[in-house]
Design a protein around this motif. Structure first.
Motif, short mmCIF file in Angstrom:
data_model
loop_
_atom_site.label_atom_id
_atom_site.label_comp_id
_atom_site.label_asym_id
_atom_site.label_seq_id
_atom_site.Cartn_x
_atom_site.Cartn_y
_atom_site.Cartn_z
N VAL A 51 0.85 -1.19 0.00
CA VAL A 51 0.00 0.00 0.00
C VAL A 51 0.88 1.24 0.00
CG1 VAL A 51 -2.03 -1.05 1.08
CG2 VAL A 51 -0.27 -0.04 2.51
N CYS A 53 -0.10 4.47 1.06
CA CYS A 53 -0.72 5.56 1.79
C CYS A 53 -0.55 5.29 3.28
CB CYS A 53 -2.20 5.68 1.45
SG CYS A 53 -3.12 4.16 1.79
N PRO A 55 -2.82 4.80 6.06
CA PRO A 55 -4.25 4.62 6.35
C PRO A 55 -4.59 5.00 7.80
CG PRO A 55 -3.14 2.52 6.34
CD PRO A 55 -2.12 3.54 5.91
N PRO A 60 -4.17 -0.70 7.00
CA PRO A 60 -4.71 -0.69 5.63
C PRO A 60 -5.79 -1.76 5.47
CG PRO A 60 -2.50 -1.61 5.66
CD PRO A 60 -2.78 -1.11 7.05
N GLU A 64 -7.82 -0.93 0.13
CA GLU A 64 -6.63 -0.10 -0.13
C GLU A 64 -5.54 -0.92 -0.80
OE1 GLU A 64 -6.69 3.25 3.33
OE2 GLU A 64 -6.53 1.17 3.98
N CYS A 68 -4.03 -0.15 -4.59
CA CYS A 68 -2.60 0.10 -4.80
C CYS A 68 -1.91 -1.02 -5.60
CB CYS A 68 -1.89 0.26 -3.46
SG CYS A 68 -2.38 1.76 -2.57
#
Length: 165
Positions: A51, A53, A55, A60, A64, A68
């Motif tokens: 991932v 980001c 979260p 995550p 997600e 990704c």
């Protein structure tokens, strides 16, 4: 840390544990990673993420992960010629590998899929070996679920499987 610094696991406690272990294994030239321009060099190693980001609550979701996945698949496609071993940091990364195996290598994941455990090892005939390792999160390292010795063992096994001295 990666969102602030531009390099994954840089500038946070998880990274402190990870990069120290990579250094002990001879896979990094220094035991710390504090900024993208700090002089860190990895040897025979690339760190990539399922991932991309940060979260909420650092947890995550599968959604997600799926959102990704194209970036993960592209990155693995680019390094495929030299990728020999993948160390999945946590069950989430372990689960993310199976769609990558199908998408990048055109291989059907094993059925049933091997369960994630620390030290788990899966080997395919036309794909990199996969090793499981508890994630380097503070929750795992502060409680002793993941110790420096356990990380050292996983990286030693990864080096052995990859044929890296």
């Amino acid at each position: 840390g990666g969102n602030r610094t531009g390099r994954i696991f840089t500038g946070d406690r998880s990274g402190d544990v990870l990069f120290a272990a990579l250094h002990r294994a001879g896979l990094a030239n220094q035991p710390t990673s504090v900024a993208v321009d700090d002089g860190l060099t990895l040897h025979e190693t690339r760190i990539f993420s399922a991932v991309r980001c940060a979260p909420p609550e650092n947890k995550p979701t599968p959604q997600e992960r799926d959102n990704c996945a194209p970036w993960l698949h592209r990155e693995v496609t680019l390094i495929r010629p030299t990728l020999r071993v993948v160390v999945a940091l946590g069950a989430f990364a372990w689960a993310a590998w199976w769609p990558t195996l199908r998408q990048v290598y055109g291989l059907r994941p094993p059925s049933p899929r091997p369960a994630f455990t620390h030290g788990a090892h899966w080997s395919g005939t036309a794909a990199p070996d996969l090793l499981g390792c508890y994630h380097v999160s503070q929750q795992n390292t502060f409680t002793g679920r993941l110790t420096p010795g356990m990380l050292d063992d996983v990286f030693a096994r990864a080096k052995q499987l990859a044929g890296v001295d």
